[in-house]
Design a protein around this motif. Structure first.
Motif, short mmCIF file in Angstrom:
data_model
loop_
_atom_site.label_atom_id
_atom_site.label_comp_id
_atom_site.label_asym_id
_atom_site.label_seq_id
_atom_site.Cartn_x
_atom_site.Cartn_y
_atom_site.Cartn_z
N ILE A 244 30.55 -22.51 -47.18
CA ILE A 244 31.36 -23.21 -46.18
C ILE A 244 32.83 -23.00 -46.53
O ILE A 244 33.22 -23.07 -47.69
CB ILE A 244 31.06 -24.73 -46.17
N PHE A 245 33.60 -22.71 -45.50
CA PHE A 245 35.05 -22.58 -45.69
C PHE A 245 35.75 -23.68 -44.90
O PHE A 245 35.36 -23.97 -43.77
CB PHE A 245 35.57 -21.24 -45.15
N SER A 246 36.77 -24.24 -45.50
CA SER A 246 37.54 -25.25 -44.79
C SER A 246 39.01 -25.09 -45.16
O SER A 246 39.34 -24.93 -46.33
CB SER A 246 37.05 -26.65 -45.20
N GLY A 247 39.88 -25.08 -44.17
CA GLY A 247 41.30 -24.94 -44.50
C GLY A 247 42.17 -24.90 -43.26
O GLY A 247 41.67 -24.86 -42.13
N THR A 248 43.46 -24.92 -43.51
CA THR A 248 44.40 -24.95 -42.40
C THR A 248 45.52 -23.91 -42.54
O THR A 248 46.42 -23.85 -41.72
CB THR A 248 45.09 -26.34 -42.32
N LYS A 249 45.46 -23.11 -43.61
CA LYS A 249 46.52 -22.11 -43.83
C LYS A 249 46.49 -21.05 -42.74
O LYS A 249 45.42 -20.72 -42.21
CB LYS A 249 46.30 -21.41 -45.16
N ARG A 250 47.64 -20.51 -42.44
CA ARG A 250 47.72 -19.39 -41.49
C ARG A 250 48.45 -18.24 -42.18
O ARG A 250 49.41 -18.48 -42.92
CB ARG A 250 48.48 -19.80 -40.21
N PRO A 251 48.06 -16.99 -41.92
CA PRO A 251 48.73 -15.87 -42.58
C PRO A 251 50.23 -15.83 -42.25
O PRO A 251 50.62 -16.05 -41.09
CB PRO A 251 48.03 -14.64 -42.00
N ALA A 252 51.04 -15.56 -43.25
CA ALA A 252 52.50 -15.53 -43.07
C ALA A 252 52.91 -14.47 -42.04
O ALA A 252 53.93 -14.60 -41.37
CB ALA A 252 53.17 -15.27 -44.41
N LEU A 253 52.07 -13.42 -41.92
CA LEU A 253 52.37 -12.33 -40.99
C LEU A 253 52.62 -12.83 -39.56
O LEU A 253 53.43 -12.27 -38.82
CB LEU A 253 51.18 -11.36 -41.00
N ASN A 254 51.95 -13.91 -39.20
CA ASN A 254 52.12 -14.47 -37.85
C ASN A 254 53.57 -14.80 -37.53
O ASN A 254 53.96 -14.82 -36.36
CB ASN A 254 51.29 -15.75 -37.71
N LYS A 255 54.37 -15.09 -38.57
CA LYS A 255 55.76 -15.51 -38.32
C LYS A 255 56.72 -14.33 -38.31
O LYS A 255 57.90 -14.49 -38.01
CB LYS A 255 56.19 -16.49 -39.41
N ASN A 256 56.23 -13.17 -38.63
CA ASN A 256 57.07 -11.97 -38.70
C ASN A 256 57.38 -11.47 -37.28
O ASN A 256 56.46 -11.17 -36.50
CB ASN A 256 56.29 -10.92 -39.52
N LEU A 257 58.67 -11.39 -36.94
CA LEU A 257 59.04 -11.04 -35.55
C LEU A 257 58.59 -9.63 -35.17
O LEU A 257 58.15 -9.39 -34.04
CB LEU A 257 60.55 -11.15 -35.38
N GLU A 258 58.71 -8.71 -36.14
CA GLU A 258 58.26 -7.33 -35.87
C GLU A 258 56.76 -7.32 -35.55
O GLU A 258 56.29 -6.59 -34.68
CB GLU A 258 58.51 -6.43 -37.10
#
Ligand code: SF4
Length: 591
Positions: A200-214
């Motif tokens: 089972i996986f549980s978490g709320t982190k999101r990859p930092a790449l999502n915030k990269n404008l490029e």
């Protein structure tokens, strides 16, 4: 430590864990997914180990795009030594579970050792718990899913095995999101051998790449490219409207639809189980994986009768093996068989192939208690019973649970058994292809369609049965698939991904400046890793050939054309393949 690229090592023998950072240099070299997993398997596995013993490792991999806003970034991979073939194995599945693995903060998880008791892992951002799974042991995958309460919890997802994995059936799958399977070479059996019922996986982190404008600009560009291909991805496009069952039509026309255990290349009953049979008879709603803009899957239901069931599917390969190889002429029965395989956690392609082989063996009169054996073509209820015997290893089912290589040898079926390296063919008879036949032959796992998907290109060539000029374009496609499986995204977006775009994606992810030649080199290196693994395990050129029937026996197409494969021409193509890969004449990569 960079939260995006953490590796979790879990030792089930000692119940200890360790977190490591994956170096950016390693990722730049192997990207993630298949590339990273192959490198880790090659470096960490001792040669010749028992795939079901404590020294085998299951490497769960994500890719740098996993869990980001990039379309179809919903897939994970499993890299391991196969208990079915003894070779390198990779399995991938979409859905949404891996998004939670990354949300828990892990890019890769390596499971090693063997637990003393049935357990499941509960992995969160702050802990890894080894929980007792005795109440889950023996339950099927859907029951397990429900008992773990996954449905009602947000930010949580699970990978599970069914009774087949527990019983070490060598083609057992790992299931996620109920009807999504990572399978073919037996990862469920490896998990079962480790007494690991679920993760089972549980978490709320999101990859930092999502915030990269490029990166966001790049995603927009990819989405626009998807929208430009209305014919494939639009609401009336082939994927959304019909999905993979649309393949039945062209394989049946071309004469490569494997029918009655590869004795014919088309089925007279194809209309009973094609995409329209699904839509008209059992479709409930269209559905698909997380973050997919064109969702190709179908949720179906058979409301009553002996085939009462509900599931996501059936996909083309399942239709081909049960509808074609086992000659089941009813989409409802095929759906039921599919649901059964999902519940028990077995690979439908191998399951259908083994049923077909058993039927042919029965016709030859060579099975024990042959006269009492009721399995036959178009007998779905008998098939269900036979599969149950395999899952629970009863009677002759115990032999079939060991896989096709074992059965062929034990029952002297080598002349009719259809497989490469111990892995059976999916829904495309190799006698109708040339370049794709080579792809089946050189694939590290054996006869899988997924390492190149070259059949989709070859079938549209005007000279599709020619042996000329097939190897180089097949290799190009193999390299593309290696990148798709390393990044990891869905293979169905292959039509919009060219080399320039691959290089652009890589450059944005790793803040690099490589060109399309360099990205192609990376892909080629990734493929060489699995070859090196197999060579070390004793595989060689002799394992890259088709089964003897493919050269000796023709299949007939709907239009009366006879198709087979010329051994000498295949042999020459194999030379060409090794040479273009830079390998020796024996297929050994040069350092
Ligand atoms: S195209 Fe189908 S298999 Fe691929 S990600 Fe979308 S729903 Fe999943």
């Amino acid at each position: 430590m960079n939260f995006d690229y953490r590796l979790l090592r879990v030792d089930l023998t000692t119940e200890k864990t360790k977190i490591e950072e994956i170096s950016i240099d390693l990722l730049k070299e192997y990207i993630g997914g298949k590339g990273l997993g192959s490198k880790l398997l090659l470096d960490e596995l001792e040669p010749g180990i028992d795939p079901l013993g404590p020294k085998n490792k299951i490497i769960f991999v994500s890719g740098p795009l996993t869990g980001t806003v990039f379309p179809t970034s919903n897939r994970y991979g499993i890299i391991y030594k196969s208990p079915l073939t003894g070779a390198f194995a990779e399995s991938y599945s979409g859905g949404g579970a891996v998004q939670k693995m990354r949300a828990a903060g892990y890019f890769t998880i390596i499971i090693e050792g063997i637990s003393k008791r049935p357990i499941y892992l509960f992995i969160t951002e702050s802990s890894v718990e080894f929980r007792d799974a005795s109440h889950l042991w023996g339950k099927d995958t859907l029951e397990t899913y429900d008992l773990l309460g996954i449905k009602s919890k947000k930010d949580i997802d699970v990978l599970v095995i069914g009774p087949a994995g527990e019983n070490k059936v060598k083609f057992a799958n790992i299931q996620n999101n109920k009807h999504h399977s990572a399978g073919r070479c037996g990862p469920g059996a490896v998990m079962g051998s480790k007494k690991l019922k679920a993760i089972i996986f549980s978490g709320t982190k999101r990859p930092a790449l999502n915030k990269n404008l490029e990166f966001r600009k790049l995603v927009k560009k990819v989405i626009n490219k998807i929208h430009d291909r209305e014919d494939l991805y639009g609401s009336n496009g082939i994927y959304r409207k019909l999905g993979t069952p649309s393949i039945v039509e062209w394989t049946n026309e071309l004469g490569c639809f494997p029918t009655r255990y590869f004795t014919a290349g088309y089925s007279e009953y194809s209309k009973n189980f094609d995409a329209y049979a699904i839509i008209n008879q059992i479709l409930k709603k269209r559905t698909g994986c997380w973050n997919c803009p064109f969702t190709c899957s179908k949720y179906v239901e058979v409301e009553e009768g002996p085939f009462k069931c509900n599931l996501e599917g059936p996909e083309y390969e399942t239709i081909a093996v049960f509808g074609g190889i086992c000659d089941i002429r009813d989409i409802k029965a095929i759906a039921k068989l599919n649901e059964y395989c999902d519940r028990m956690g077995i690979d439908t392609i191998t399951a259908g192939n083994l049923c077909g082989l058993a039927i042919e063996a029965k016709h030859l009169g060579i099975l024990p208690n042959n006269n009492k054996f009721k399995l036959d073509y178009n007998k779905p209820l008998e098939l269900l019973k036979f599969l149950n015997d395999i899952v629970y290893r009863k009677g002759i089912g115990n032999d079939f649970a060991e896989g096709i290589k074992y059965i062929s040898k034990k029952y002297h079926l080598e002349d009719i058994a259809m497989h490469v390296k111990g892995l059976e063919f999916p829904g495309y008879d190799p006698r109708a292809f040339r370049g794709f036949a080579i792809s089946y032959g050189v694939s590290p796992e054996g006869a899988t369609h997924l390492r190149s998907t070259f059949h989709n290109i070859e079938r549209n060539l005007p000279d599709y049965l020619s042996y000329e000029n097939k190897v180089a374009p097949m290799i190009e496609q193999e390299d593309k698939m290696a990148l798709i499986d390393s990044l990891i995204v869905c293979k169905f977006i292959r039509d919009i991904l060219d080399w320039d775009l691959f290089a652009e994606i890589y450059n944005v992810i790793f803040n690099a400046k490589i060109n399309k030649d360099k990205i192609r080199n990376i892909a080629s290196e990734i493929i060489t890793l699995s070859r090196k693994f197999n060579i070390r395990e004793g595989f060689s050129r002799k394992d890259d050939y088709m089964p003897s029937r493919v050269y000796k026996e023709s299949i007939t197409t709907k239009y009366g054309k006879k198709l087979n494969l010329d051994y000498d021409k295949y042999d020459k193509m194999l030379d060409e393949y090794y040479s273009l890969r830079g390998w020796t004449k024996e297929g050994i990569p040069k350092e």
